[in-house]
Design a protein around this motif. Structure first.
Motif, mmCIF file in Angstrom:
data_model
loop_
_atom_site.group_PDB
_atom_site.id
_atom_site.type_symbol
_atom_site.label_atom_id
_atom_site.label_comp_id
_atom_site.label_asym_id
_atom_site.label_seq_id
_atom_site.Cartn_x
_atom_site.Cartn_y
_atom_site.Cartn_z
ATOM 1 N N GLU A 1 0.821 -1.215 0.000
ATOM 2 C CA GLU A 1 0.000 0.000 0.000
ATOM 3 C C GLU A 1 0.854 1.264 0.000
ATOM 4 O OE1 GLU A 1 -1.754 -1.088 3.659
ATOM 5 O OE2 GLU A 1 -3.693 -1.622 2.778
ATOM 6 N N LEU A 2 1.885 1.269 0.850
ATOM 7 C CA LEU A 2 2.740 2.455 0.960
ATOM 8 C C LEU A 2 3.508 2.690 -0.333
ATOM 9 C CD1 LEU A 2 3.808 4.772 2.669
ATOM 10 C CD2 LEU A 2 5.539 3.215 3.594
ATOM 11 N N GLN A 3 3.979 1.599 -0.937
ATOM 12 C CA GLN A 3 4.692 1.715 -2.208
ATOM 13 C C GLN A 3 3.779 2.334 -3.271
ATOM 14 O OE1 GLN A 3 5.131 -1.623 -5.104
ATOM 15 N NE2 GLN A 3 7.250 -1.619 -4.445
ATOM 16 N N LYS B 1 -5.019 1.496 7.489
ATOM 17 C CA LYS B 1 -4.168 2.016 6.423
ATOM 18 C C LYS B 1 -4.887 2.010 5.076
ATOM 19 C CE LYS B 1 -0.039 0.416 8.867
ATOM 20 N NZ LYS B 1 0.259 1.695 9.481
ATOM 21 N N ARG B 2 -5.677 0.989 4.839
ATOM 22 C CA ARG B 2 -6.398 0.911 3.568
ATOM 23 C C ARG B 2 -7.379 2.079 3.423
ATOM 24 N NH1 ARG B 2 -9.175 -4.186 0.490
ATOM 25 N NH2 ARG B 2 -10.379 -2.969 -1.007
ATOM 26 N N LEU B 3 -8.112 2.361 4.489
ATOM 27 C CA LEU B 3 -9.074 3.459 4.456
ATOM 28 C C LEU B 3 -8.374 4.786 4.201
ATOM 29 C CD1 LEU B 3 -11.930 4.580 4.821
ATOM 30 C CD2 LEU B 3 -11.506 4.667 7.290
ATOM 31 N N LYS C 1 0.924 13.954 2.271
ATOM 32 C CA LYS C 1 0.290 13.888 3.581
ATOM 33 C C LYS C 1 -0.122 12.458 3.923
ATOM 34 C CE LYS C 1 -1.470 18.639 3.727
ATOM 35 N NZ LYS C 1 -2.673 19.506 3.607
ATOM 36 N N CYS C 2 -0.627 11.740 2.925
ATOM 37 C CA CYS C 2 -1.031 10.348 3.140
ATOM 38 C C CYS C 2 0.176 9.493 3.540
ATOM 39 C CB CYS C 2 -1.680 9.801 1.869
ATOM 40 S SG CYS C 2 -2.289 8.113 2.021
ATOM 41 N N GLU C 3 1.295 9.736 2.875
ATOM 42 C CA GLU C 3 2.522 9.003 3.182
ATOM 43 C C GLU C 3 2.986 9.270 4.612
ATOM 44 O OE1 GLU C 3 6.965 8.485 1.200
ATOM 45 O OE2 GLU C 3 5.396 9.551 0.104
ATOM 46 N N LEU C 4 2.874 10.525 5.047
ATOM 47 C CA LEU C 4 3.276 10.888 6.406
ATOM 48 C C LEU C 4 2.357 10.267 7.457
ATOM 49 C CD1 LEU C 4 4.166 14.672 5.960
ATOM 50 C CD2 LEU C 4 5.758 12.822 6.520
ATOM 51 N N ASP C 5 1.052 10.217 7.149
ATOM 52 C CA ASP C 5 0.063 9.694 8.105
ATOM 53 C C ASP C 5 0.009 8.171 8.125
ATOM 54 O OD1 ASP C 5 -0.601 12.278 8.718
ATOM 55 O OD2 ASP C 5 -2.331 12.367 7.371
ATOM 56 N N TYR C 6 0.612 7.535 7.118
ATOM 57 C CA TYR C 6 0.463 6.086 6.935
ATOM 58 C C TYR C 6 0.901 5.290 8.165
ATOM 59 C CZ TYR C 6 0.900 1.485 4.761
ATOM 60 O OH TYR C 6 0.774 0.144 4.463
#
Length: 249
Positions: free
Chosen positions: A162-164, A230-232, A219-224
């Motif tokens: 997901e992060l990738q 994580k999916r949501l 921002k999504c990457e930082l909050d991950y």
């Protein structure tokens, strides 16, 4: 046995302790004429100044993806290996130094029965190719949220990280930005055919949308790492991207 000098290469020299550095310093202050020391490191700031001051310093730049790919292409042609240029792009982008993509290349040739395609390399390396991000971005530009969520689910079912994915989306939007000007095209470091695809897609994407999309991905990457669902988090990010400038002409 026949040379006039002895050469000692100390790799990762920054790992030496202060005591070891001080002991080594005595040798460097009065080195034997027949001895050459080569100190290799990626963290020069960790080497004590008294050692640095007694060395000639050479700073090496990271090999470019383009040069790395060109070297892999020459090897593939010499070995008569079938390949797609984008497949070599993936291998070149996966690693930093040249020895890493060479090792990956050898593995891929074995795993793919001497035929390097984007699909086979992507599956074996478990990395997402450019085509994935082009298709996802098309859905974002069409504001097609249902299809976007289904596409993301399909990637998860295939085992991609997901992060990738969200990191790759940020990089893709950045590449679309630099594709808007001919003078920044060289920053892409991709094949000619992929470069043309970036130029074609960036014509459909307004600059404000790209800037906002990069901001959302960042921002999504930082909050991950701090979120439990994580999916949501990523689905929400994708929906926000697909809602950017919705209804505008």
């Amino acid at each position: 046995q026949v040379g006039t000098h002895k050469i000692y290469i100390i790799d990762e020299v920054h790992m030496l302790s202060i005591g070891a550095f001080n002991a080594f310093l005595k040798t460097l202050e009065e080195p034997p004429k027949h001895v050459i020391f080569i100190l290799a490191t990626t963290e020069k700031q960790k080497i004590i100044p008294t050692i640095l001051s007694r060395c000639q310093t050479y700073d090496f730049k990271r090999i470019s993806v383009k040069d790395c790919k060109g070297h892999l292409q020459k090897i593939a042609e010499d070995q008569k290996i079938e390949f797609e240029e984008e497949a070599l792009d993936l291998i070149a982008q996966k690693a930093g130094a040249l020895r890493d993509p060479l090792s990956i290349y050898d593995r891929m040739v074995s795993f793919t029965d001497r035929s390097l395609t984007v699909k086979s390399v992507s599956e074996n390396l478990n990395v997402l190719d450019h085509e994935t991000f082009f298709s996802v971005t098309e859905l974002i530009l069409k504001h097609d949220i249902p299809a976007l969520l289904l596409a993301f689910d399909e990637l998860l079912q295939k085992g991609f990280d997901e992060l990738q994915f969200i990191t790759g989306m940020g990089s893709h939007f950045r590449n679309l930005m630099v594709s808007k000007e001919n003078k920044t095209l060289h920053l892409l470091e991709v094949s000619t055919s992929t470069e043309e695809k970036f130029k074609e897609q960036t014509a459909k994407a307004p600059l404000p949308l790209l800037l906002n999309a990069i901001d959302l991905a960042s921002k999504c990457e930082l909050d991950y790492r701090n979120t439990k669902n994580k999916r949501l988090l990523i689905e929400l990010c994708l929906m926000q991207m697909a809602s950017l400038h919705f209804g505008e002409k």
